[in-house]
Motif scaffolding. Structure first.
Motif, PDB file in Angstrom:
ATOM      1  N   PHE A 101      -7.210 -38.462  25.257  1.00 18.51           N
ATOM      2  CA  PHE A 101      -7.719 -38.981  23.962  1.00 18.51           C
ATOM      3  C   PHE A 101      -7.084 -37.682  23.107  1.00 18.51           C
ATOM      4  CE2 PHE A 101     -10.684 -40.991  27.216  1.00 18.51           C
ATOM      5  CZ  PHE A 101     -10.372 -41.993  27.402  1.00 18.51           C
ATOM      6  N   GLY A 102      -7.376 -37.804  21.782  1.00 16.33           N
ATOM      7  CA  GLY A 102      -7.093 -36.874  20.925  1.00 16.33           C
ATOM      8  C   GLY A 102      -7.968 -36.519  20.932  1.00 16.33           C
TER       9      GLY A 102
ATOM     10  N   TYR B  94     -22.250 -41.401  25.568  1.00 12.11           N
ATOM     11  CA  TYR B  94     -21.559 -40.224  25.959  1.00 12.11           C
ATOM     12  C   TYR B  94     -21.842 -39.635  26.998  1.00 12.11           C
ATOM     13  CZ  TYR B  94     -21.834 -39.052  21.113  1.00 12.11           C
ATOM     14  OH  TYR B  94     -21.558 -39.307  19.415  1.00 12.11           O
TER      15      TYR B  94
ATOM     16  N   GLY C 118     -18.888 -35.370  22.020  1.00 14.66           N
ATOM     17  CA  GLY C 118     -19.754 -35.783  20.681  1.00 14.66           C
ATOM     18  C   GLY C 118     -21.110 -34.733  20.731  1.00 14.66           C
TER      19      GLY C 118
ATOM     20  N   GLU D 245      -4.119 -33.748  27.842  1.00 13.25           N
ATOM     21  CA  GLU D 245      -5.325 -34.713  27.208  1.00 13.25           C
ATOM     22  C   GLU D 245      -5.255 -36.683  26.920  1.00 13.25           C
ATOM     23  OE1 GLU D 245      -8.640 -36.510  26.563  1.00 13.25           O
ATOM     24  OE2 GLU D 245      -8.525 -34.400  27.181  1.00 13.25           O
TER      25      GLU D 245
ATOM     26  N   ASN E 149     -12.300 -36.083  20.426  1.00 14.57           N
ATOM     27  CA  ASN E 149     -12.656 -37.224  20.778  1.00 14.57           C
ATOM     28  C   ASN E 149     -14.217 -37.869  21.593  1.00 14.57           C
ATOM     29  OD1 ASN E 149     -12.884 -38.077  24.227  1.00 14.57           O
ATOM     30  ND2 ASN E 149     -11.292 -36.843  24.022  1.00 14.57           N
ATOM     31  N   ASP E 150     -14.627 -38.296  21.150  1.00 10.93           N
ATOM     32  CA  ASP E 150     -16.215 -38.496  21.346  1.00 10.93           C
ATOM     33  C   ASP E 150     -16.205 -39.744  23.244  1.00 10.93           C
ATOM     34  OD1 ASP E 150     -15.270 -41.448  20.778  1.00 10.93           O
ATOM     35  OD2 ASP E 150     -16.997 -41.157  19.528  1.00 10.93           O
ATOM     36  N   ARG E 151     -15.407 -39.968  24.065  1.00  8.45           N
ATOM     37  CA  ARG E 151     -15.159 -40.659  24.976  1.00  8.45           C
ATOM     38  C   ARG E 151     -16.234 -39.969  25.760  1.00  8.45           C
ATOM     39  NH1 ARG E 151     -11.323 -44.341  24.836  1.00  8.45           N
ATOM     40  NH2 ARG E 151     -10.462 -45.239  22.676  1.00  8.45           N
TER      41      ARG E 151
ATOM     42  N   GLU F  87     -17.872 -30.962  18.604  1.00  8.31           N
ATOM     43  CA  GLU F  87     -16.020 -31.585  18.323  1.00  8.31           C
ATOM     44  C   GLU F  87     -15.488 -30.524  17.683  1.00  8.31           C
ATOM     45  OE1 GLU F  87     -19.145 -34.976  17.469  1.00  8.31           O
ATOM     46  OE2 GLU F  87     -18.780 -32.740  16.708  1.00  8.31           O
TER      47      GLU F  87
ATOM     48  N   ARG G 172      -1.552 -35.142  23.544  1.00  9.56           N
ATOM     49  CA  ARG G 172      -2.611 -35.757  23.359  1.00  9.56           C
ATOM     50  C   ARG G 172      -1.587 -37.544  24.103  1.00  9.56           C
ATOM     51  NH1 ARG G 172      -1.452 -31.023  20.330  1.00  9.56           N
ATOM     52  NH2 ARG G 172      -4.126 -30.500  18.971  1.00  9.56           N
ATOM     53  N   TYR G 173      -2.646 -37.790  23.734  1.00 11.99           N
ATOM     54  CA  TYR G 173      -2.831 -39.208  24.609  1.00 11.99           C
ATOM     55  C   TYR G 173      -1.419 -39.122  25.426  1.00 11.99           C
ATOM     56  CZ  TYR G 173      -5.452 -40.141  19.941  1.00 11.99           C
ATOM     57  OH  TYR G 173      -6.081 -39.832  18.906  1.00 11.99           O
TER      58      TYR G 173
END
Length: 376
Positions: A34-35, A310, A44, A32, A38-40, A148, A167-168
């Motif tokens: 991002f975390g 989003y 979200g 992933e 996430n809201d990317r 979420e 993550r990340y």
């Protein structure tokens, strides 16, 4: 090999696939960028609608009932409330194509519902302004999800079952072959038997051949202050989808006791580069949805008090792509849910696990077949 299966992207669909694969005893590594939660991208915004009376096509109804069972299963395994069934209204002219499709899904599967019109409708749900040619269809197996928390819960459960989630960590390349798949992530090589790609709006960046088939679109969600918050509590105000002329207004009751979600999701703009999503909301966008709310939901103050952006991947026919990719050994794709995938994500995760481990699924998914884009 580093694991049996790699999952690239552990958001909405990837998290559910990780849960199902780990539950089946398959070794999984998820990547992933991002975390988690996430809201990317598409997960979200505090709530997502769950509906079984389905305007997008009656072929989804069996998938949605299985998804409902799996939501309850995930709740039981994580001791968290993720799905609240408070009913769902679809409001519109019964002679339009979308309402006809909705009614067909109801009649073919004998769904628990009510059809309301005129004085009966407005007395039952006075929050909505109903016009003379419109009806309300109440789906009694509808409600809202906590997106979420759902993604976080699925990943935590997958990890407790042995999944390894990185993550990340950005995947830079996927290289399938007859003996497995090589993945390069954060400049490091990993080796797997199979790979599942669930990267949503970023899919074409890993699979450039699908750039014209999977279009990222920008979704603006908005919230409004109610004049009387008690009228918009979950027990009085079902989730809703409202089609009228230039609007497709969807929303949910107040979840925090101060705001009501109501968003215009008709014809979302394209996003040429998902890494550069425009998260600013223009005055014109706020005014447009405010005008819709003023006309259709008079119990809300028609100026958004919150707005968030989003994105999701859309296909030309608004049906997703689920399955193996032509010409790419050991590679599976789940993408293109076109703004209506979250509710069915647990069953899609189960289908992905079935396809990866058994080569087939009991669920009818012909309308999601990747081979309709075989010439891409």
């Amino acid at each position: 090999m580093d694991a049996d299966v790699a999952i690239v992207g552990v958001g909405t669909m990837g998290s559910m696939a990780a849960w199902q694969l780990a539950k089946a005893g398959i070794s999984v590594i998820g990547f992933e960028q991002f975390g988690i939660g996430n809201d990317r991208t598409a997960a979200g915004g505090e709530s997502r609608l769950f509906r079984t009376a389905y305007m997008e096509g009656k072929e989804y109804v069996p998938l949605l009932f299985e998804a409902k069972n799996l939501w309850r299963e995930l709740e039981a395994e994580t001791d968290r409330e993720l799905l609240t069934l408070n009913g769902g209204l679809t409001i519109g002219d019964p002679d339009t194509d979308v309402m006809q499709s909705l009614l067909k899904s109801i009649h073919e599967f004998e769904l628990d519902h009510e059809i309301l019109q005129g004085k009966e409708a407005t007395e039952r749900f006075p929050q909505h302004r109903l016009f003379s040619e419109e009806i309300m269809v109440l789906d009694k197996n509808a409600g809202f999800l906590r997106p979420e928390l759902a993604v976080v819960s699925a990943i935590e459960r997958a990890e407790s079952l042995g999944a390894d989630i990185k993550r990340y960590t950005t995947v830079q390349g996927v290289y399938p072959g007859k003996n497995g798949v090589t993945i390069v992530a954060n400049d490091k090589e990993f080796h797997f038997g199979k790979v599942l790609i669930t990267t949503g709006a970023w899919t074409w960046k890993l699979l450039p051949r699908l750039r014209d088939q999977l279009i990222a679109r920008r979704l603006v969600l908005t919230w409004f202050a109610p004049k009387n918050v008690e009228e918009f509590q979950p027990d009085k105000f079902p989730v809703f989808a409202r089609m009228r002329k230039g609007y497709r207004l969807t929303g949910a009751p107040t979840l925090d006791g101060t705001m009501v979600k109501a968003s215009n999701t008709k014809n979302p703009d394209t996003v040429p580069e998902p890494d550069n999503l425009n998260r600013d909301v223009s005055i014109e966008e706020l005014q447009e949805v405010g005008e819709a709310v003023e006309k259709l939901l008079p119990g809300l103050t028609p100026n958004p008090v919150r707005a968030s952006v989003y994105m999701d991947a859309y296909t030309e026919d608004d049906h997703s792509i689920v399955g193996t990719l032509p010409g790419m050994d050991n590679t599976f794709l789940i993408s293109g849910f076109s703004g209506h995938g979250f509710k069915m994500s647990p069953v899609i995760g189960k289908i992905a696990a079935d396809l990866i481990t058994e080569g087939e699924t009991k669920h009818s998914i012909g309308h999601l077949d990747p081979y309709r884009y075989a010439n891409a």
